[in-house]
Design a protein around this motif. Structure first.
Motif, PDB file in Angstrom:
ATOM      1  N   HIS B 160       0.860  -1.180   0.000  1.00  0.00           N
ATOM      2  CA  HIS B 160       0.000   0.000   0.000  1.00  0.00           C
ATOM      3  C   HIS B 160       0.894   1.227   0.000  1.00  0.00           C
ATOM      4  CE1 HIS B 160      -3.935   1.754   0.582  1.00  0.00           C
ATOM      5  NE2 HIS B 160      -3.383   2.625   1.386  1.00  0.00           N
ATOM      6  N   ILE B 161       0.797   2.014  -1.057  1.00  0.00           N
ATOM      7  CA  ILE B 161       1.691   3.167  -1.209  1.00  0.00           C
ATOM      8  C   ILE B 161       0.974   4.425  -0.765  1.00  0.00           C
ATOM      9  CG2 ILE B 161       2.932   4.567  -2.912  1.00  0.00           C
ATOM     10  CD1 ILE B 161       3.155   1.979  -4.554  1.00  0.00           C
ATOM     11  N   ASP B 162       1.630   5.240   0.034  1.00  0.00           N
ATOM     12  CA  ASP B 162       1.002   6.478   0.498  1.00  0.00           C
ATOM     13  C   ASP B 162       0.747   7.433  -0.662  1.00  0.00           C
ATOM     14  OD1 ASP B 162       2.856   6.624   3.629  1.00  0.00           O
ATOM     15  OD2 ASP B 162       1.010   5.602   3.081  1.00  0.00           O
ATOM     16  N   ARG B 163       1.799   7.648  -1.448  1.00  0.00           N
ATOM     17  CA  ARG B 163       1.664   8.662  -2.510  1.00  0.00           C
ATOM     18  C   ARG B 163       2.784   8.447  -3.515  1.00  0.00           C
ATOM     19  NH1 ARG B 163       2.199  15.142  -2.562  1.00  0.00           N
ATOM     20  NH2 ARG B 163       4.038  14.836  -1.263  1.00  0.00           N
ATOM     21  N   ILE B 164       2.516   8.707  -4.779  1.00  0.00           N
ATOM     22  CA  ILE B 164       3.565   8.733  -5.795  1.00  0.00           C
ATOM     23  C   ILE B 164       3.707  10.190  -6.235  1.00  0.00           C
ATOM     24  CG2 ILE B 164       4.305   7.938  -8.068  1.00  0.00           C
ATOM     25  CD1 ILE B 164       2.675   5.440  -7.674  1.00  0.00           C
ATOM     26  N   VAL B 165       4.943  10.656  -6.293  1.00  0.00           N
ATOM     27  CA  VAL B 165       5.167  12.064  -6.655  1.00  0.00           C
ATOM     28  C   VAL B 165       6.125  12.145  -7.839  1.00  0.00           C
ATOM     29  CG1 VAL B 165       4.808  12.884  -4.310  1.00  0.00           C
ATOM     30  CG2 VAL B 165       7.122  12.353  -5.074  1.00  0.00           C
ATOM     31  N   THR B 166       6.062  13.282  -8.510  1.00  0.00           N
ATOM     32  CA  THR B 166       7.077  13.590  -9.515  1.00  0.00           C
ATOM     33  C   THR B 166       7.883  14.773  -8.998  1.00  0.00           C
ATOM     34  OG1 THR B 166       5.617  15.119 -10.686  1.00  0.00           O
ATOM     35  CG2 THR B 166       5.627  12.859 -11.439  1.00  0.00           C
ATOM     36  N   TYR B 167       9.194  14.661  -9.183  1.00  0.00           N
ATOM     37  CA  TYR B 167      10.074  15.744  -8.766  1.00  0.00           C
ATOM     38  C   TYR B 167      11.212  15.813  -9.751  1.00  0.00           C
ATOM     39  CZ  TYR B 167      13.665  18.276  -6.186  1.00  0.00           C
ATOM     40  OH  TYR B 167      14.649  19.157  -5.821  1.00  0.00           O
ATOM     41  N   ALA B 168      11.340  16.973 -10.380  1.00  0.00           N
ATOM     42  CA  ALA B 168      12.429  17.217 -11.335  1.00  0.00           C
ATOM     43  C   ALA B 168      12.497  16.104 -12.378  1.00  0.00           C
ATOM     44  CB  ALA B 168      13.758  17.349 -10.601  1.00  0.00           C
ATOM     45  N   GLY B 169      11.348  15.689 -12.856  1.00  0.00           N
ATOM     46  CA  GLY B 169      11.318  14.718 -13.948  1.00  0.00           C
ATOM     47  C   GLY B 169      11.400  13.268 -13.528  1.00  0.00           C
ATOM     48  N   LEU B 170      11.547  12.998 -12.243  1.00  0.00           N
ATOM     49  CA  LEU B 170      11.620  11.607 -11.799  1.00  0.00           C
ATOM     50  C   LEU B 170      10.417  11.298 -10.913  1.00  0.00           C
ATOM     51  CD1 LEU B 170      15.400  11.160 -10.917  1.00  0.00           C
ATOM     52  CD2 LEU B 170      14.208  10.437 -12.967  1.00  0.00           C
ATOM     53  N   ILE B 171      10.121  10.004 -10.833  1.00  0.00           N
ATOM     54  CA  ILE B 171       8.975   9.559 -10.045  1.00  0.00           C
ATOM     55  C   ILE B 171       9.471   8.833  -8.817  1.00  0.00           C
ATOM     56  CG2 ILE B 171       6.971   8.021 -10.082  1.00  0.00           C
ATOM     57  CD1 ILE B 171       6.869   8.491 -13.102  1.00  0.00           C
ATOM     58  N   TYR B 172       8.869   9.144  -7.685  1.00  0.00           N
ATOM     59  CA  TYR B 172       9.216   8.477  -6.435  1.00  0.00           C
ATOM     60  C   TYR B 172       7.941   8.037  -5.751  1.00  0.00           C
ATOM     61  CZ  TYR B 172      13.726  10.912  -6.859  1.00  0.00           C
ATOM     62  OH  TYR B 172      14.938  11.378  -7.297  1.00  0.00           O
ATOM     63  N   ASN B 173       7.997   6.894  -5.050  1.00  0.00           N
ATOM     64  CA  ASN B 173       6.876   6.659  -4.155  1.00  0.00           C
ATOM     65  C   ASN B 173       7.290   7.147  -2.777  1.00  0.00           C
ATOM     66  OD1 ASN B 173       8.080   4.403  -2.749  1.00  0.00           O
ATOM     67  ND2 ASN B 173       7.521   3.133  -4.478  1.00  0.00           N
ATOM     68  N   THR B 174       6.345   7.737  -2.090  1.00  0.00           N
ATOM     69  CA  THR B 174       6.650   8.354  -0.801  1.00  0.00           C
ATOM     70  C   THR B 174       5.980   7.571   0.313  1.00  0.00           C
ATOM     71  OG1 THR B 174       4.738   9.819  -0.817  1.00  0.00           O
ATOM     72  CG2 THR B 174       6.718  10.632  -1.861  1.00  0.00           C
ATOM     73  N   ASP B 175       6.564   7.675   1.480  1.00  0.00           N
ATOM     74  CA  ASP B 175       6.010   7.023   2.659  1.00  0.00           C
ATOM     75  C   ASP B 175       6.140   7.982   3.821  1.00  0.00           C
ATOM     76  OD1 ASP B 175       6.639   4.012   4.584  1.00  0.00           O
ATOM     77  OD2 ASP B 175       4.758   4.897   3.921  1.00  0.00           O
ATOM     78  N   TYR B 176       5.018   8.274   4.479  1.00  0.00           N
ATOM     79  CA  TYR B 176       5.063   9.118   5.665  1.00  0.00           C
ATOM     80  C   TYR B 176       5.532   8.268   6.843  1.00  0.00           C
ATOM     81  CZ  TYR B 176       1.906  11.988   2.843  1.00  0.00           C
ATOM     82  OH  TYR B 176       1.336  12.719   1.827  1.00  0.00           O
ATOM     83  N   LYS B 177       6.481   8.805   7.588  1.00  0.00           N
ATOM     84  CA  LYS B 177       6.956   8.094   8.780  1.00  0.00           C
ATOM     85  C   LYS B 177       6.897   9.052   9.962  1.00  0.00           C
ATOM     86  CE  LYS B 177       8.341   4.188   6.899  1.00  0.00           C
ATOM     87  NZ  LYS B 177       7.547   2.978   7.076  1.00  0.00           N
ATOM     88  N   THR B 178       6.001   8.773  10.897  1.00  0.00           N
ATOM     89  CA  THR B 178       5.930   9.597  12.096  1.00  0.00           C
ATOM     90  C   THR B 178       6.777   8.945  13.176  1.00  0.00           C
ATOM     91  OG1 THR B 178       3.906   8.415  12.677  1.00  0.00           O
ATOM     92  CG2 THR B 178       3.640  10.543  11.626  1.00  0.00           C
ATOM     93  N   THR B 179       7.519   9.783  13.904  1.00  0.00           N
ATOM     94  CA  THR B 179       8.429   9.241  14.908  1.00  0.00           C
ATOM     95  C   THR B 179       8.678  10.288  15.973  1.00  0.00           C
ATOM     96  OG1 THR B 179      10.668   8.400  15.284  1.00  0.00           O
ATOM     97  CG2 THR B 179      10.424  10.009  13.541  1.00  0.00           C
ATOM     98  N   LYS B 180       9.036   9.844  17.152  1.00  0.00           N
ATOM     99  CA  LYS B 180       9.417  10.818  18.168  1.00  0.00           C
ATOM    100  C   LYS B 180      10.923  11.046  18.168  1.00  0.00           C
ATOM    101  CE  LYS B 180       9.179   9.093  22.589  1.00  0.00           C
ATOM    102  NZ  LYS B 180       8.469   8.506  23.742  1.00  0.00           N
ATOM    103  N   TYR B 181      11.637  10.283  17.339  1.00  0.00           N
ATOM    104  CA  TYR B 181      13.082  10.416  17.307  1.00  0.00           C
ATOM    105  C   TYR B 181      13.519  11.492  16.326  1.00  0.00           C
ATOM    106  CZ  TYR B 181      12.762   6.068  19.842  1.00  0.00           C
ATOM    107  OH  TYR B 181      12.444   5.114  20.782  1.00  0.00           O
ATOM    108  N   ALA B 182      14.739  11.981  16.524  1.00  0.00           N
ATOM    109  CA  ALA B 182      15.284  13.019  15.656  1.00  0.00           C
ATOM    110  C   ALA B 182      15.458  12.486  14.248  1.00  0.00           C
ATOM    111  CB  ALA B 182      16.633  13.507  16.196  1.00  0.00           C
ATOM    112  N   LEU B 183      15.173  13.312  13.273  1.00  0.00           N
ATOM    113  CA  LEU B 183      15.259  12.898  11.863  1.00  0.00           C
ATOM    114  C   LEU B 183      16.685  13.131  11.372  1.00  0.00           C
ATOM    115  CD1 LEU B 183      11.894  14.469  10.696  1.00  0.00           C
ATOM    116  CD2 LEU B 183      12.344  12.057  11.121  1.00  0.00           C
ATOM    117  N   ASP B 184      17.609  12.376  11.950  1.00  0.00           N
ATOM    118  CA  ASP B 184      19.012  12.534  11.576  1.00  0.00           C
ATOM    119  C   ASP B 184      19.458  11.335  10.747  1.00  0.00           C
ATOM    120  OD1 ASP B 184      20.108  11.703  14.981  1.00  0.00           O
ATOM    121  OD2 ASP B 184      18.985  10.576  13.489  1.00  0.00           O
ATOM    122  N   ASN B 185      20.764  11.314  10.421  1.00  0.00           N
ATOM    123  CA  ASN B 185      21.272  10.232   9.575  1.00  0.00           C
ATOM    124  C   ASN B 185      21.009   8.874  10.207  1.00  0.00           C
ATOM    125  OD1 ASN B 185      22.205  11.894   7.572  1.00  0.00           O
ATOM    126  ND2 ASN B 185      24.269  12.045   8.394  1.00  0.00           N
TER     127      ASN B 185
END
Lengths: 310, 309
Positions: B160-185
């Motif tokens: 089940h895919i959240d959303r498919i987007v186009t950005y700068a000519g390319l297509i990506y499927n996106t996934d929302y990830k909610t977390t309480k942790y820092a969005l670091d590497n």
């Protein structure tokens, strides 16, 4: 268990050439074209015109040099910022081309189907990194701003992903990545409040000597880039000569698959007419490593001997 | 899921081997990889723990809100109006949500939704519009795998895919990830390698026949007083995708062997991971008495990858 005698040298070269700006990285490619190799160049630097004077008339007339210039359109704002004009397409275009080279009428097919006479060139790793950073910053809504730590990681993932693709078995042609040089030591240049010098990268031992690396993004990529290539070479000026270095020096790790055979230095020579000599430079390096000429040049070998035999 | 919904979805099991799934998704494969015994006692037989920490469902409310938002935006409804429509509906859906944690609250979710829309007000990643004119949001896919089930037809991989987007000519499927942790590497490192992301990329390429460049993780950090957002690309080479495919087929074959033999083996190493397996209290008992404990902790609530969510 595998028998070591069954090991074979790879039939292609996957190499990186490091050099300071103006050393002649792009122009060194001319010797390969003149020798009969088929070059396909991802030109992030927009400097392909510099190669023209070094191509022989036969090379110019041939169909052996293909390139695509990959730059983003930029614009200035009234407050002095440089922003991307529209979507940043350089890196996305590169990713599409690396899947299937189709540009207008020109269709060279899937890169995974290119043969061993082809050389895919990325010129340069530095500007490719810049394009990747611009790509992630615009997506994050931070165009024109300093990169956020998350942007560095994101852009490095893109650069690493592209290098992994070039290194993978999926691409069976030769690979050359041209790169500038970044000099990194084992510690930061300024101490912190406690007077300690921090390790500037997990990949570099603290207090290690100043070392030259390919100019990957940030501090993480430069020490990592070299592991993707079996040939790490350097172009530099020695006096008035331009040379291709193939073996390491104290501050620069270089390597080639046949250190006993390949000389430590190969001159980037010009012919009497001023063209890149197909007997020297990168063409000589390819001949020594692969033990062969490109197939299309074998037909013209006799003619070449008559032309350059002094 | 109620019985009516269960009846509407096709069966996920093989006809010839009723204890073997024919339709797999990342949730099922993940449970199988963790412990065969756990898998068999939960997803394999249609049972789930009675009590689940609320935070495990918290993200689904955000997903739902963004799905509605994207659908309204395609109808040219303004962002403010879309938010005004969605927020009350989200709160109705969360009516019975227990606020046991200061982070996972209704207020914080509403703030996350509003701030997310604000953050990406002029989003350069545009929702892909499919050929039927509908936005590519909340899409379910079922793609055949290159191995056949005992029924003779291919196993299916679902997602089940959240959303498919186009950005700068390319297509990506996106996934929302909610977390309480820092969005670091460190946070984003978990997505490579990651079976879910690899499966989504494979499913989008095969299911929609689009040259998907990869996945885009849309990270939403949840904190008591604020939210932060970060986007990260997850790319896969063809080799990595092939490796994932081979890996997935291997695990399904393991399930096939287990189903045919009737023996699902325990992985004791998983018992203490992630705060303790939900089956640990049951598995710690002697096998002949486990059913006595099982019924107290699990109820029949099948997970079916073939459900359209």
């Amino acid at each position: 268990m595998a028998n070591i005698n069954e090991l074979e040298q790879p039939p292609v070269i996957k190499g990186i050439i490091m050099a300071d700006p103006g050393a002649g990285k792009t122009c060194a490619l001319a010797a390969l074209v003149n020798a009969g190799w088929d070059l396909r160049v991802l030109d992030f630097d927009n400097k392909m015109a510099s190669i023209l004077p070094f191509l022989t008339p036969e090379s110019r007339a041939s169909d052996r040099l293909h390139y695509i210039t990959l730059t983003d359109k930029l614009k200035t704002t009234v407050d002095g910022k440089i922003l991307c004009d529209g979507s940043p397409k350089a890196i996305s275009r590169a990713m599409s081309i690396l899947n299937n080279w189709k540009i207008g009428e020109e269709n060279l097919g899937k890169t995974s189907e290119w043969n061993e006479d082809c050389i895919l060139v990325m010129d340069t790793l530095t500007f490719m990194g810049n394009a990747a950073m611009r790509y992630v910053k615009v997506l994050a809504g931070r165009d024109g701003q300093r990169p956020h730590p998350a942007d560095w990681g994101n852009a490095q993932d893109i650069q690493r992903g592209l290098l992994e693709l070039l290194f993978s078995d999926a691409i069976k042609c030769n690979i050359l990545v041209l790169s500038h040089i970044v000099y990194m030591g084992g510690r930061s240049s300024e101490p912190d409040n406690e007077g300690k010098y921090k390790k500037i990268s997990d990949n570099i031992e603290p207090n290690s000597a100043l070392t030259a690396y390919p100019s990957g993004l940030g501090r993480v990529m430069p020490p990592e880039v070299g592991r993707y290539f079996d040939s790490m070479l350097n172009i530099r000026m020695v006096g008035s000569r331009r040379v291709l270095r193939t073996s390491s020096e104290p501050y620069m790790t270089l390597r080639n698959p046949k250190p006993a055979t390949v000389p430590k230095e190969i001159s980037l020579k010009l012919t009497q007419e001023g063209y890149a000599d197909p007997e020297g430079g990168l063409a000589k390096y390819f001949r020594l490593i692969l033990g062969r000429e490109p197939r299309q040049s074998q037909a013209m070998a006799e003619g070449r001997t008559e032309r350059y035999n002094s | 899921m109620n019985n009516q919904q269960q009846q509407q979805s096709p069966s996920m099991y093989c006809k010839s081997v009723p204890t073997l799934q024919k339709a797999w998704d990342n949730t099922s494969i993940k449970a199988l990889k963790s412990c065969q015994y756990l898998y068999n006692k939960t997803i394999g037989t249609g049972f789930r723990p009675i009590s689940v920490h609320p935070r495990l469902n918290y993200g689904t409310y955000f997903h739902w809100a963004m799905e509605q938002y994207e659908k309204l935006r395609v109808q040219k409804i303004s962002q403010e109006e879309a938010l005004h429509k969605i927020i009350p509906l989200v709160l109705i859906r969360m009516k019975n949500f227990p606020e046991e944690d200061t982070t996972y609250t209704k207020q914080n979710l509403v703030r996350a939704i509003v701030w997310y829309v604000d953050q990406y007000y002029n989003d350069v990643a545009e929702t892909y519009i499919m050929s039927n004119g509908k936005p590519a949001v909340e899409l379910s896919f079922r793609v055949p795998l290159p191995i056949n089930s005992p029924d003779g037809d291919p196993y299916l991989y679902c997602g089940h895919i959240d959303r498919i987007v186009t950005y700068a000519g390319l297509i990506y499927n996106t996934d929302y990830k909610t977390t309480k942790y820092a969005l670091d590497n460190k946070y984003f490192k978990q997505f490579s390698p990651d079976s879910q992301m690899s499966g989504y990329i494979y499913g989008t390429k095969i299911g929609f026949n689009e040259p998907v460049a990869g996945a885009m993780i849309d990270g939403i950090q949840l904190a008591v007083t604020h939210n932060r957002f970060a986007r990260r690309f997850v790319l896969r080479t063809e080799q990595q995708t092939e490796e994932w495919l081979e890996n997935t087929c291997h695990w399904i074959k393991i399930a096939e062997t287990a189903a045919l033999s009737g023996k699902w083996f325990m992985n004791e190493e998983f018992c203490s991971m992630y705060g303790g397996c939900s089956m640990r209290d049951v598995c710690s008992k002697s096998p002949s008495t486990r059913n006595l404990w099982y019924k107290n902790k699990f109820h029949y609530d099948p997970w079916n990858p073939l459900d359209n969510r």
